[in-house]
Design a protein around this motif. Structure first.
Motif, PDB file in Angstrom:
ATOM      1  N   LEU A 168      38.506  41.935  39.882  1.00 60.38           N
ATOM      2  CA  LEU A 168      37.679  42.068  41.077  1.00 60.38           C
ATOM      3  C   LEU A 168      38.019  43.394  41.743  1.00 60.38           C
ATOM      4  O   LEU A 168      39.199  43.693  41.978  1.00 60.38           O
ATOM      5  N   LYS A 169      36.985  44.173  42.048  1.00 59.34           N
ATOM      6  CA  LYS A 169      37.188  45.482  42.656  1.00 59.34           C
ATOM      7  C   LYS A 169      36.425  45.564  43.971  1.00 59.34           C
ATOM      8  O   LYS A 169      35.196  45.563  43.975  1.00 59.34           O
ATOM      9  N   GLU A 170      37.175  45.581  45.077  1.00 55.31           N
ATOM     10  CA  GLU A 170      36.613  45.755  46.425  1.00 55.31           C
ATOM     11  C   GLU A 170      35.439  44.802  46.671  1.00 55.31           C
ATOM     12  O   GLU A 170      34.348  45.174  47.123  1.00 55.31           O
ATOM     13  N   GLU A 209      30.538  38.606  57.536  1.00 55.82           N
ATOM     14  CA  GLU A 209      31.273  38.907  56.302  1.00 55.82           C
ATOM     15  C   GLU A 209      32.372  37.862  56.111  1.00 55.82           C
ATOM     16  O   GLU A 209      33.198  37.652  57.002  1.00 55.82           O
ATOM     17  N   VAL A 210      32.380  37.211  54.945  1.00 55.98           N
ATOM     18  CA  VAL A 210      33.344  36.137  54.697  1.00 55.98           C
ATOM     19  C   VAL A 210      34.390  36.521  53.651  1.00 55.98           C
ATOM     20  O   VAL A 210      35.456  35.908  53.588  1.00 55.98           O
ATOM     21  N   ILE A 211      34.095  37.514  52.824  1.00 54.36           N
ATOM     22  CA  ILE A 211      35.072  38.054  51.877  1.00 54.36           C
ATOM     23  C   ILE A 211      35.192  39.542  52.169  1.00 54.36           C
ATOM     24  O   ILE A 211      34.209  40.276  52.158  1.00 54.36           O
ATOM     25  N   HIS A 212      36.424  40.001  52.422  1.00 54.48           N
ATOM     26  CA  HIS A 212      36.638  41.326  52.993  1.00 54.48           C
ATOM     27  C   HIS A 212      37.359  42.254  52.012  1.00 54.48           C
ATOM     28  O   HIS A 212      38.564  42.478  52.118  1.00 54.48           O
ATOM     29  N   GLY A 213      36.655  42.780  51.033  1.00 53.58           N
ATOM     30  CA  GLY A 213      37.217  43.824  50.184  1.00 53.58           C
ATOM     31  C   GLY A 213      38.386  43.385  49.335  1.00 53.58           C
ATOM     32  O   GLY A 213      39.478  43.980  49.404  1.00 53.58           O
ATOM     33  N   ILE A 214      38.190  42.374  48.495  1.00 50.21           N
ATOM     34  CA  ILE A 214      39.283  41.829  47.688  1.00 50.21           C
ATOM     35  C   ILE A 214      39.399  42.571  46.354  1.00 50.21           C
ATOM     36  O   ILE A 214      38.421  42.777  45.645  1.00 50.21           O
ATOM     37  N   THR A 253      25.967  35.817  44.617  1.00 52.69           N
ATOM     38  CA  THR A 253      25.987  37.243  44.321  1.00 52.69           C
ATOM     39  C   THR A 253      26.877  37.981  45.316  1.00 52.69           C
ATOM     40  O   THR A 253      26.926  37.634  46.503  1.00 52.69           O
ATOM     41  N   VAL A 254      27.577  38.994  44.830  1.00 56.05           N
ATOM     42  CA  VAL A 254      28.435  39.783  45.706  1.00 56.05           C
ATOM     43  C   VAL A 254      27.561  40.696  46.566  1.00 56.05           C
ATOM     44  O   VAL A 254      26.474  41.122  46.155  1.00 56.05           O
ATOM     45  N   THR A 255      28.036  40.983  47.771  1.00 54.17           N
ATOM     46  CA  THR A 255      27.352  41.940  48.632  1.00 54.17           C
ATOM     47  C   THR A 255      27.673  43.366  48.212  1.00 54.17           C
ATOM     48  O   THR A 255      26.810  44.240  48.193  1.00 54.17           O
ATOM     49  N   SER A 256      28.939  43.601  47.858  1.00 52.89           N
ATOM     50  CA  SER A 256      29.346  44.891  47.314  1.00 52.89           C
ATOM     51  C   SER A 256      30.613  44.691  46.509  1.00 52.89           C
ATOM     52  O   SER A 256      31.293  43.677  46.625  1.00 52.89           O
ATOM     53  N   GLY A 257      30.925  45.699  45.690  1.00 53.30           N
ATOM     54  CA  GLY A 257      32.076  45.600  44.812  1.00 53.30           C
ATOM     55  C   GLY A 257      31.653  45.230  43.399  1.00 53.30           C
ATOM     56  O   GLY A 257      30.467  45.021  43.118  1.00 53.30           O
ATOM     57  N   THR A 258      32.633  45.141  42.501  1.00 52.83           N
ATOM     58  CA  THR A 258      32.356  44.913  41.086  1.00 52.83           C
ATOM     59  C   THR A 258      33.233  43.803  40.533  1.00 52.83           C
ATOM     60  O   THR A 258      34.448  43.758  40.799  1.00 52.83           O
ATOM     61  N   ILE A 259      32.629  42.900  39.771  1.00 51.80           N
ATOM     62  CA  ILE A 259      33.350  41.893  39.000  1.00 51.80           C
ATOM     63  C   ILE A 259      33.279  42.297  37.536  1.00 51.80           C
ATOM     64  O   ILE A 259      32.183  42.540  37.010  1.00 51.80           O
ATOM     65  N   GLU A 260      34.439  42.379  36.884  1.00 56.36           N
ATOM     66  CA  GLU A 260      34.491  42.731  35.470  1.00 56.36           C
ATOM     67  C   GLU A 260      35.104  41.584  34.673  1.00 56.36           C
ATOM     68  O   GLU A 260      36.087  40.975  35.109  1.00 56.36           O
ATOM     69  N   ILE A 261      34.519  41.304  33.526  1.00 54.29           N
ATOM     70  CA  ILE A 261      35.072  40.350  32.575  1.00 54.29           C
ATOM     71  C   ILE A 261      35.341  41.111  31.287  1.00 54.29           C
ATOM     72  O   ILE A 261      34.411  41.670  30.684  1.00 54.29           O
ATOM     73  N   ASP A 262      36.612  41.184  30.918  1.00 52.29           N
ATOM     74  CA  ASP A 262      37.033  41.980  29.757  1.00 52.29           C
ATOM     75  C   ASP A 262      36.501  43.402  29.824  1.00 52.29           C
ATOM     76  O   ASP A 262      36.003  43.963  28.841  1.00 52.29           O
ATOM     77  N   GLY A 263      36.580  43.989  31.029  1.00 52.83           N
ATOM     78  CA  GLY A 263      36.214  45.382  31.205  1.00 52.83           C
ATOM     79  C   GLY A 263      34.744  45.659  31.392  1.00 52.83           C
ATOM     80  O   GLY A 263      34.358  46.810  31.652  1.00 52.83           O
TER      81      GLY A 263
END
Length: 362
Positions: A6-8, A17-22, A54-64
């Protein structure tokens, strides 16, 4: 096995906002537990990873590979819910096989996967029963089995044991730990129960108000909390936390509070007159005055459990102090007791709740 990164990550509902830049990495094969009080964002974070939100911002990666725009069904993850979510009109076998049948998998392969999962979870004898004929623990095994047969990249479990009674939760914790050891897959597990977190996790992520407070191995968090919140949340019963004032003296710092005075060696991070919080776990409070921090208390309530004793003691001007001692102590409610603390097991936090030192004499 699968790595999830998880990136930002941020999540908002409207202006809230309920999730703050994790930022978080769950390593391949890791059993990672999200823990925190109700409303801290742990289930929301799990749903974001699953693709159910869906995320508001940031990136979720699975195996890159970024998966923000990949549907939940295409992420290769299996989710186990608190409610089991079994089809009541289908047999156990059909519940476990249903998703595979929809994907047009050959029947011999479906049979193999269902039989192997049923044997692993010890539900082979129940394959032809309907869910209503099963106990809560058996239904949860079926829900887990339905996830296993998909051979997913990772398992996501959202408070799967919260509907079970206390004894069955203990049994299922053991079974989940054994299952992870057996299959070795990446697992992310959500719970509000820090005992589940301590007993199951390779890594615990402590969340509060949509932010990560601390991440680490269970005993690392227990022994080295980085702030007052983690100190108070990890551990059952919770750590005793006492607000004090630091006074500079020739022998070190004297921490003062009503009816309590504790002298500790010099540590960095304190100034004369500074407010700080002294933390001491219940198992490090002693009955008697042969240690440091001697104070007099009155027992408000004594829990005699046979192999261990819990005392809840009142000291005027202080929060109630919890004492945990092995064995049986001949103590009754209302009795006056001297209490003392073990110097090497004290924790000290500054006025903002951040750690100054764990184990002040360590």
């Amino acid at each position: 096995m699968t790595e999830i990164k998880l990136k930002e990550i941020r999540k908002s509902y409207g202006d809230v906002e309920v999730i703050h830049g994790i930022d978080l990495t769950v390593r391949s094969g890791e059993f990672c537990v999200f823990v925190g009080p109700s409303g801290c964002g742990k289930s929301t974070l799990l749903r974001l990873i699953a693709g159910l939100d869906t995320v508001t911002s940031g990136t979720i990666e699975i195996d890159g590979e970024p998966v923000n725009n990949v549907s939940a069904s295409s992420r290769g993850l299996a989710m186990v819910f608190q409610s089991y979510a079994l089809y009541p009109h289908m047999s156990v076998y059909k519940n476990m096989a249903f998703g595979l049948e929809n994907s047009k998998m050959p029947k011999p392969e479906i049979e193999r996967r269902v039989r192997e999962a049923a044997e692993m979870l010890q539900i082979t004898d129940y394959l032809h029963r309907k869910p209503k004929a099963l106990s809560g623990g058996q239904r949860q095994r079926v829900a887990i089995g339905r996830a296993i047969v998909r051979e997913p990249k990772a398992f996501l479990l959202d408070e799967p044991l919260s509907n079970l009674d206390a004894e069955l939760r203990v049994t299922m914790r053991k079974e989940l730990a054994a299952l992870h050891a057996n299959i070795g897959d990446t697992m992310i597990y959500v719970t509000h129960d820090q005992t589940e977190a301590m007993t199951l996790a390779d890594k615990i992520v402590v969340l509060q108000s949509g932010r990560i407070e601390q991440t680490g191995a269970p005993l690392d968090l227990y022994n080295n909390p980085q702030n007052v919140f983690v100190a108070g949340f990890i551990g059952s019963p919770r750590m005793n936390l006492i607000e004090t004032t630091a006074v500079d003296g020739p022998e070190g710092w004297t921490l003062t509070a009503p009816n309590l005075s504790v002298t500790i060696p010099k540590v960095d991070g304190l100034t004369d007159g500074a407010r700080c919080t002294l933390g001491i776990r219940p198992e490090h409070v002693r009955v008697g005055n042969d240690e440091i921090g001697h104070t007099t208390s009155q027992v408000a309530f004594a829990e005699q459990l046979g192999g261990e004793t819990y005392l809840y003691c009142n000291v005027e001007g202080l929060p109630q102090i919890t004492v945990h001692q092995p064995g049986q102590l001949p103590v009754v409610n209302g009795q006056t007791l001297a209490l003392s603390f073990e110097l090497e097991d004290m924790h000290l936090f500054d006025a903002d709740g951040q750690v100054i030192v764990n184990r002040v004499a360590g």
